[in-house]
Design an enzyme around this catalytic site. Sequence first.
Site: not given
Length: 304
Positions: A124, A269
Amino acid sequence: MKNDEPTVGRRVLLRTAVFLALAGAATGVIDFGGGTGTAGPEAPGGAPGPGQGPGTGPGPAAGSGPAAGAPGARALPDKAYRLQPMTAEVPARPPAVKPAVRTRPLLALPSGPSTASAMVLTFDDGPDPRYTPAVLDTLARYGVHAMFFVCGEMATDNRDLLRRIAAEGHAIGNHTWTHPHIPKLSRPALASEIGRTSEVVQQTTGEAPLWFRAPYGEWNRAAFEIGAELGMEPLAWTVDSLDWTEPGTAPIVSRILKGAAPGVIVLSHDAGGDRTQSVRALGSYLPQLLARGYRMTLPALPPR
């Protein structure tokens, strides 16, 4: 005055020709091939047009060319057809099938033989030129694909990375424009956050994202509805690596290996902070997962 006679004769002939041409235009009789014919539509095969039966209309003048409809005659084409609509209908483009509006996000791959050993890796907040290239390099080294839920403000500034993600076969999802807390946004503001991100992805890669993930996992009805309107399915995760807390490389690896199971969706991430630990962890847990027999795959869209 004998020298003027030829000139006078030519003037008379010219005036006569002009007079005849004007008269012909006024009566609708125009000669295109040495003959005369009545302007108007011509039936197929040279048959008389409407109102032109045998014995009607002016006959051919003595010494004139062939009559209208006869071989060699060229009747004035009827220009009225140019104003008629085309009879051939353009086939209508079928409307895009939009997913149903869900009340909760998808949390894992559906169970079944095809997903018995499958897992999904997701990243992300990117793309970030400091970390995303290293993530892509590691995935390419082991020949696996992942999902990247991008933020629009990062994507628009790093379109080359966005194109690389797509070119290397990874899936690109929508993670809003600025990573806001969705429940605090008005519906128009949320629609802008999601819509602008889908737009920049489509402009850059040629394809709009098919998956949406709410920042912080904060879903509400507006997020589900807007996502569905833009043709996206909501996807959450099963295992949170908690790499965003920067706990160290070893805890990230341990958490993912402990949570590994068929159908699991892993959250990591590649942006949003210092993701050095995330990059190092990927290089450690990925080969271990593959050695255990897991396949890194991309989720299939559910039936619509």
